[in-house]
Motif scaffolding. Structure first.
Motif, PDB file in Angstrom:
ATOM      1  N   HIS A  16       0.829  -1.199   0.000  1.00 46.73           N
ATOM      2  CA  HIS A  16       0.000   0.000   0.000  1.00 46.73           C
ATOM      3  C   HIS A  16       0.869   1.257   0.000  1.00 46.73           C
ATOM      4  O   HIS A  16       0.578   2.234  -0.699  1.00 46.73           O
ATOM      5  N   ASP A  17       1.958   1.236   0.808  1.00 43.09           N
ATOM      6  CA  ASP A  17       2.864   2.391   0.842  1.00 43.09           C
ATOM      7  C   ASP A  17       3.446   2.665  -0.539  1.00 43.09           C
ATOM      8  O   ASP A  17       3.525   3.829  -0.978  1.00 43.09           O
ATOM      9  N   ARG A  18       3.856   1.595  -1.217  1.00 38.89           N
ATOM     10  CA  ARG A  18       4.438   1.780  -2.544  1.00 38.89           C
ATOM     11  C   ARG A  18       3.379   2.248  -3.540  1.00 38.89           C
ATOM     12  O   ARG A  18       3.649   3.090  -4.414  1.00 38.89           O
ATOM     13  N   ALA A  19       2.172   1.723  -3.415  1.00 38.09           N
ATOM     14  CA  ALA A  19       1.085   2.153  -4.296  1.00 38.09           C
ATOM     15  C   ALA A  19       0.807   3.644  -4.127  1.00 38.09           C
ATOM     16  O   ALA A  19       0.547   4.356  -5.102  1.00 38.09           O
ATOM     17  N   GLN A  20       0.886   4.120  -2.887  1.00 37.32           N
ATOM     18  CA  GLN A  20       0.719   5.558  -2.645  1.00 37.32           C
ATOM     19  C   GLN A  20       1.823   6.351  -3.335  1.00 37.32           C
ATOM     20  O   GLN A  20       1.572   7.418  -3.911  1.00 37.32           O
ATOM     21  N   SER A  21       3.051   5.805  -3.277  1.00 38.60           N
ATOM     22  CA  SER A  21       4.188   6.518  -3.871  1.00 38.60           C
ATOM     23  C   SER A  21       4.029   6.708  -5.368  1.00 38.60           C
ATOM     24  O   SER A  21       4.491   7.704  -5.931  1.00 38.60           O
ATOM     25  N   ILE A  22       3.410   5.742  -6.036  1.00 36.05           N
ATOM     26  CA  ILE A  22       3.273   5.846  -7.489  1.00 36.05           C
ATOM     27  C   ILE A  22       1.846   6.229  -7.892  1.00 36.05           C
ATOM     28  O   ILE A  22       1.497   6.183  -9.077  1.00 36.05           O
ATOM     29  N   GLY A  23       1.012   6.589  -6.910  1.00 33.64           N
ATOM     30  CA  GLY A  23      -0.302   7.138  -7.194  1.00 33.64           C
ATOM     31  C   GLY A  23      -1.371   6.145  -7.597  1.00 33.64           C
ATOM     32  O   GLY A  23      -2.320   6.508  -8.313  1.00 33.64           O
ATOM     33  N   VAL A  24      -1.245   4.875  -7.120  1.00 33.86           N
ATOM     34  CA  VAL A  24      -2.268   3.883  -7.495  1.00 33.86           C
ATOM     35  C   VAL A  24      -2.889   3.234  -6.251  1.00 33.86           C
ATOM     36  O   VAL A  24      -3.420   2.122  -6.337  1.00 33.86           O
ATOM     37  N   ASP A  25      -2.846   3.907  -5.105  1.00 32.13           N
ATOM     38  CA  ASP A  25      -3.363   3.295  -3.876  1.00 32.13           C
ATOM     39  C   ASP A  25      -4.876   3.085  -3.944  1.00 32.13           C
ATOM     40  O   ASP A  25      -5.385   2.071  -3.443  1.00 32.13           O
ATOM     41  N   GLY A  57      -2.514 -15.413   8.508  1.00 31.65           N
ATOM     42  CA  GLY A  57      -2.787 -15.204   9.919  1.00 31.65           C
ATOM     43  C   GLY A  57      -3.658 -13.986  10.109  1.00 31.65           C
ATOM     44  O   GLY A  57      -4.172 -13.402   9.144  1.00 31.65           O
ATOM     45  N   PRO A  58      -3.829 -13.529  11.337  1.00 24.43           N
ATOM     46  CA  PRO A  58      -4.781 -12.442  11.603  1.00 24.43           C
ATOM     47  C   PRO A  58      -4.294 -11.046  11.240  1.00 24.43           C
ATOM     48  O   PRO A  58      -5.112 -10.148  11.034  1.00 24.43           O
ATOM     49  N   LYS A  59      -2.988 -10.830  11.153  1.00 25.73           N
ATOM     50  CA  LYS A  59      -2.499  -9.465  10.986  1.00 25.73           C
ATOM     51  C   LYS A  59      -2.886  -8.818   9.651  1.00 25.73           C
ATOM     52  O   LYS A  59      -3.253  -7.640   9.621  1.00 25.73           O
ATOM     53  N   PRO A  60      -2.824  -9.535   8.524  1.00 24.51           N
ATOM     54  CA  PRO A  60      -3.307  -8.893   7.289  1.00 24.51           C
ATOM     55  C   PRO A  60      -4.765  -8.476   7.385  1.00 24.51           C
ATOM     56  O   PRO A  60      -5.156  -7.428   6.854  1.00 24.51           O
ATOM     57  N   GLY A  61      -5.573  -9.298   8.072  1.00 24.57           N
ATOM     58  CA  GLY A  61      -6.982  -8.966   8.229  1.00 24.57           C
ATOM     59  C   GLY A  61      -7.191  -7.678   8.999  1.00 24.57           C
ATOM     60  O   GLY A  61      -8.102  -6.892   8.685  1.00 24.57           O
ATOM     61  N   ARG A  62      -6.345  -7.438   9.991  1.00 26.97           N
ATOM     62  CA  ARG A  62      -6.461  -6.199  10.763  1.00 26.97           C
ATOM     63  C   ARG A  62      -6.190  -4.984   9.873  1.00 26.97           C
ATOM     64  O   ARG A  62      -6.859  -3.952   9.999  1.00 26.97           O
ATOM     65  N   ILE A  63      -5.211  -5.103   8.984  1.00 29.44           N
ATOM     66  CA  ILE A  63      -4.903  -3.991   8.086  1.00 29.44           C
ATOM     67  C   ILE A  63      -6.024  -3.791   7.070  1.00 29.44           C
ATOM     68  O   ILE A  63      -6.438  -2.662   6.785  1.00 29.44           O
ATOM     69  N   LEU A  64      -6.542  -4.888   6.533  1.00 25.44           N
ATOM     70  CA  LEU A  64      -7.643  -4.778   5.584  1.00 25.44           C
ATOM     71  C   LEU A  64      -8.840  -4.057   6.197  1.00 25.44           C
ATOM     72  O   LEU A  64      -9.487  -3.232   5.550  1.00 25.44           O
ATOM     73  N   ARG A  65      -9.127  -4.358   7.453  1.00 21.84           N
ATOM     74  CA  ARG A  65     -10.276  -3.727   8.107  1.00 21.84           C
ATOM     75  C   ARG A  65     -10.087  -2.219   8.262  1.00 21.84           C
ATOM     76  O   ARG A  65     -11.072  -1.471   8.280  1.00 21.84           O
ATOM     77  N   GLN A  66      -8.840  -1.774   8.354  1.00 18.34           N
ATOM     78  CA  GLN A  66      -8.589  -0.331   8.413  1.00 18.34           C
ATOM     79  C   GLN A  66      -9.027   0.359   7.123  1.00 18.34           C
ATOM     80  O   GLN A  66      -9.319   1.560   7.132  1.00 18.34           O
ATOM     81  N   TRP A  67      -9.074  -0.392   6.038  1.00 20.61           N
ATOM     82  CA  TRP A  67      -9.472   0.157   4.740  1.00 20.61           C
ATOM     83  C   TRP A  67     -10.916  -0.196   4.404  1.00 20.61           C
ATOM     84  O   TRP A  67     -11.351  -0.006   3.262  1.00 20.61           O
ATOM     85  N   GLY A  68     -11.658  -0.732   5.376  1.00 23.26           N
ATOM     86  CA  GLY A  68     -13.038  -1.120   5.128  1.00 23.26           C
ATOM     87  C   GLY A  68     -13.176  -2.402   4.335  1.00 23.26           C
ATOM     88  O   GLY A  68     -14.228  -2.672   3.758  1.00 23.26           O
ATOM     89  N   LEU A  69     -12.121  -3.228   4.321  1.00 16.23           N
ATOM     90  CA  LEU A  69     -12.121  -4.490   3.602  1.00 16.23           C
ATOM     91  C   LEU A  69     -12.014  -5.647   4.578  1.00 16.23           C
ATOM     92  O   LEU A  69     -11.818  -5.453   5.779  1.00 16.23           O
ATOM     93  N   SER A  70     -12.123  -6.855   4.071  1.00 16.11           N
ATOM     94  CA  SER A  70     -11.966  -8.033   4.935  1.00 16.11           C
ATOM     95  C   SER A  70     -11.416  -9.189   4.122  1.00 16.11           C
ATOM     96  O   SER A  70     -11.586  -9.249   2.897  1.00 16.11           O
ATOM     97  N   GLU A  71     -10.754 -10.101   4.811  1.00 16.20           N
ATOM     98  CA  GLU A  71     -10.238 -11.292   4.154  1.00 16.20           C
ATOM     99  C   GLU A  71     -11.396 -12.199   3.758  1.00 16.20           C
ATOM    100  O   GLU A  71     -12.448 -12.207   4.401  1.00 16.20           O
ATOM    101  N   THR A  72     -11.210 -12.954   2.689  1.00 16.49           N
ATOM    102  CA  THR A  72     -12.210 -13.926   2.276  1.00 16.49           C
ATOM    103  C   THR A  72     -12.074 -15.200   3.085  1.00 16.49           C
ATOM    104  O   THR A  72     -13.064 -15.767   3.558  1.00 16.49           O
ATOM    105  N   THR A  73     -10.833 -15.638   3.264  1.00 22.08           N
ATOM    106  CA  THR A  73     -10.533 -16.865   3.991  1.00 22.08           C
ATOM    107  C   THR A  73      -9.245 -16.670   4.758  1.00 22.08           C
ATOM    108  O   THR A  73      -8.318 -16.020   4.278  1.00 22.08           O
ATOM    109  N   ARG A  74      -9.188 -17.252   5.963  1.00 18.72           N
ATOM    110  CA  ARG A  74      -7.942 -17.279   6.709  1.00 18.72           C
ATOM    111  C   ARG A  74      -7.444 -18.716   6.761  1.00 18.72           C
ATOM    112  O   ARG A  74      -8.227 -19.645   6.963  1.00 18.72           O
ATOM    113  N   SER A  75      -6.147 -18.890   6.588  1.00 20.08           N
ATOM    114  CA  SER A  75      -5.545 -20.217   6.637  1.00 20.08           C
ATOM    115  C   SER A  75      -5.900 -20.930   7.933  1.00 20.08           C
ATOM    116  O   SER A  75      -6.003 -20.320   8.994  1.00 20.08           O
ATOM    117  N   GLU A  76      -6.078 -22.252   7.853  1.00 19.75           N
ATOM    118  CA  GLU A  76      -6.444 -23.025   9.039  1.00 19.75           C
ATOM    119  C   GLU A  76      -5.366 -22.970  10.111  1.00 19.75           C
ATOM    120  O   GLU A  76      -5.674 -23.017  11.304  1.00 19.75           O
TER     121      GLU A  76
END
Length: 278
Positions: A82-91, A107-126
């Motif tokens: 996301h940081d890099r996408a912001q740098s090149i204007g495609v965030d 694991g859970p950490k990507p899901g926490r970041i997605l929720r900050q953007w109003g998104l959610s994971e589809t599936t989390r690994s078992e």
């Protein structure tokens, strides 16, 4: 019945932490329970110097409609993309595509970041391991001819790429950040010396790379066996099964690990229980 943890279970103990990203949080959890915390960031994290490959991956992910699945192994990888996408204007375009594709997180950490953007994971690994991701992929399949993979460091994670190919899809990997060793070489060597001298009661490993670096530092000092001997008499905490497996592969015991919830608080709770039993 859950055992009640004393309010000051670490009183009188010195605990070494090797964390970089969440060092303040982890140190605070330990210090509030009475610990003297020895901080030593063994590794650093920085954006990959090969930004062109990340830019190419971002543009392909955004534009290539054959990619309808994305595997995200770490929250840091998602944040760096996301940081890099912001740098090149495609965030904005990146977030729009994340909302469209199927997202599998390790694991859970990507899901926490997605929720900050109003998104959610589809599936989390078992389980939060590569094997767990592969089992989850095999169980649910993929819905595209190409599967994005947000990786870390410089590891190719060939088993995961092979598993995606076996499902009939092209793996499309990206490495948005790299590790740097010996964030503070003087402090790292001093920590090894303090461990060997018996001045540290417990140590917490939060990534498997920390294990490798600590061993490498002891080897440079000609003190690997002395370090191993010292670790055998200490309480050792590990953040999750990947780190546990790494330690055990090197014949280093693990006394404490979080059970199912891979965050700092469950890890310190597990360490408190382990140290009360010693």
């Amino acid at each position: 019945m859950t055992m009640k943890i004393q309010s000051q279970p670490f009183e009188g103990y010195r605990i070494a932490i090797l964390e970089t990203r969440q060092a303040t949080e982890l140190a605070g959890l330990l210090e509030r329970r009475g610990a003297v915390v020895e901080r030593c960031a063994l590794i650093g994290i920085k954006p990959t110097p090969n930004t062109e490959t990340v830019d190419e991956w971002l543009r392909r992910f955004i534009e290539d409609r054959r990619i309808n699945d994305l595997v995200i192994l770490t929250g840091e990888a998602l944040r760096r993309l996301h940081d890099r996408a912001q740098s090149i204007g495609v965030d904005t375009e990146l977030r729009d595509r994340l909302a469209e594709v199927s997202l599998l997180t390790r694991g859970p950490k990507p899901g926490r970041i997605l929720r900050q953007w109003g998104l959610s994971e589809t599936t989390r690994s078992e389980t939060p391991t590569t094997d767990g991701v592969i089992r989850t992929l095999n169980a649910r399949g993929v819905r595209s001819n190409a599967v994005g993979i947000a990786l870390y460091g410089t590891e190719p994670n060939q088993p995961l790429q092979d598993a995606i190919e076996d499902l009939g899809a092209e793996p499309v990997p990206v490495w948005p950040y790299v590790y740097t060793d010996y964030n503070d070489e003087y402090r790292a060597k001093a920590l090894v010396e303090r461990i060997i001298a018996g001045e540290v009661d417990a140590i917490i490993f939060s990534t498997k790379r920390q294990v490798d670096v600590l061993i490498q530092i002891s080897q440079l000092q000609g003190a690997e066996q002395s370090l191993r001997n010292a670790l055998s008499s200490m309480a050792v905490g590990a953040m999750g099964p990947v780190v546990e497996d790494k330690l055990r592969s090197l014949a280093i015991h693990v006394d404490a690990a979080p059970d199912g919830r891979y965050f700092m608080r469950p890890l310190t709770d597990a360490l408190a229980r382990a140290m009360s039993d010693r």
